[in-house]
Design an enzyme around this catalytic site. Sequence first.
Site, PDB file in Angstrom:
ATOM      1  N   HIS A  60     -47.080  24.043   7.862  1.00 24.81           N
ATOM      2  CA  HIS A  60     -46.429  23.238   6.821  1.00 24.81           C
ATOM      3  C   HIS A  60     -46.540  23.874   5.437  1.00 24.81           C
ATOM      4  O   HIS A  60     -47.538  24.500   5.084  1.00 24.81           O
ATOM      5  CB  HIS A  60     -46.905  21.788   6.838  1.00 24.81           C
ATOM      6  N   ASP A 161     -54.608  24.701   2.889  1.00 21.68           N
ATOM      7  CA  ASP A 161     -53.955  23.736   3.773  1.00 21.68           C
ATOM      8  C   ASP A 161     -52.549  23.502   3.233  1.00 21.68           C
ATOM      9  O   ASP A 161     -52.375  22.749   2.291  1.00 21.68           O
ATOM     10  CB  ASP A 161     -54.785  22.451   3.780  1.00 21.68           C
ATOM     11  N   GLU A 191     -45.764  17.382   5.926  1.00 27.20           N
ATOM     12  CA  GLU A 191     -46.820  17.170   6.924  1.00 27.20           C
ATOM     13  C   GLU A 191     -47.880  16.226   6.392  1.00 27.20           C
ATOM     14  O   GLU A 191     -48.365  15.343   7.100  1.00 27.20           O
ATOM     15  CB  GLU A 191     -47.458  18.524   7.301  1.00 27.20           C
ATOM     16  N   GLU A 192     -48.229  16.411   5.134  1.00 25.88           N
ATOM     17  CA  GLU A 192     -49.362  15.668   4.570  1.00 25.88           C
ATOM     18  C   GLU A 192     -49.088  14.168   4.454  1.00 25.88           C
ATOM     19  O   GLU A 192     -50.007  13.393   4.251  1.00 25.88           O
ATOM     20  CB  GLU A 192     -49.743  16.242   3.196  1.00 25.88           C
ATOM     21  N   ASP A 214     -52.590  25.390  11.538  1.00 30.76           N
ATOM     22  CA  ASP A 214     -53.058  24.580  10.403  1.00 30.76           C
ATOM     23  C   ASP A 214     -54.557  24.777  10.242  1.00 30.76           C
ATOM     24  O   ASP A 214     -55.211  25.359  11.118  1.00 30.76           O
ATOM     25  CB  ASP A 214     -52.717  23.093  10.639  1.00 30.76           C
ATOM     26  N   HIS A 300     -58.806  19.621   1.623  1.00 34.13           N
ATOM     27  CA  HIS A 300     -58.266  18.606   0.703  1.00 34.13           C
ATOM     28  C   HIS A 300     -59.055  18.504  -0.597  1.00 34.13           C
ATOM     29  O   HIS A 300     -59.157  17.430  -1.192  1.00 34.13           O
ATOM     30  CB  HIS A 300     -58.118  17.236   1.386  1.00 34.13           C
TER      31      HIS A 300
HETATM   32 CO    CO Z   1     -53.906  18.573   4.946  1.00 32.64          CO
HETATM   33 ZN    ZN Z   2     -52.498  20.882   6.893  1.00 30.45          ZN
END
Ligand code: CO
Ligand code: ZN
Length: 329
Positions: A60, A161, A191-192, A214, A300
Amino acid sequence: MKNLIRELVESYGPSGFETDVTDKIIDLIKDYVDDFYVDTLGNLIAHKKGNGKTVMFSAHTDEIGVVITHIDKNGFLRFDRVGGLNTLTLLGNRVRFANGVIGVIGREKGTLKDFAIDKMFIDIGAESREQAKEQVSIGDFAVFHREFTDLGNRVVAKSMDDRIGCVVLIEAIRKLNKTNHDLYFVFSTQEEVGLRGARTAAYGIEPDLGIALDVTMTGDTPEAPRMDVSLGNGAAIKVKDSSLIAHPKVKELLIRLAEEKKIDYQLEVLPAGGTDAGAIHLTKEGVPSGTISIPCRYVHTVSEMVDVRDVKNCIDLVLAVIQDQLDEF
Ligand code: CO
Ligand code: ZN
């Protein structure tokens, strides 16, 4: 490869606004694929033609961020999450809007327990609502503002990410010379916020096999949650997360190839979180799917850390899949 990582992680791409990232990726891969297109949801889909199995890889392009919900009379911005933000990581950090405006995150008074997102605000240096409105509007999205840092084998940045997953696919595309299979490399959006881009991409592609790239968390820091993944121990082959139980045929394929090609790998059981494979495997009548994960510390946050040796292992594993007969699919 580090320059490529830097270029992608420093791009602007909150969920729904990934074109800065996809435009860069187009430049990087266009000479290496048969064709590519951007679909309705903004997914960049690169195609390398073949007569064998239809294989979909997905990484992503979007990153977590914030969206402005309110501007007060003194010019402070209130905001909400885009994707899974932990508010404990926000204070004192900076965000960047599409137009380059930078803001600092502060919060109201309160105790350590009191880190609700509606107690926090963004300060862009404006002295009034009018001044703030000259620079930002309700509904504007921002991402974290933080530079790439090279620590040797380990590199740190915001949005590893999943730009690091994008790097794995870009490198695989550029290293790949010939394929029997019909390969789709999807650089997916949103995606998130719920694996949205991968869902429509998979519906259109109808793959025989789906593999997401990922990041995954690790259990190798002081008093970390118990998890059997460490930075530097190789590509992580997913067993399960909360979006997917890896299809046994996919998991076994990845393990077999890692063993055969002597690629360092580890098995990943992730208690929470998901990847594009969570959407891909539920497409139409179902698609055998799995995930190759890049181990990542501090997921994150503005300082996501990966090990470039793991990244290379992941590239090798993707190339091994492409070179395999894939008879079981
Ligand atoms: Co993420
Ligand atoms: Zn991710």
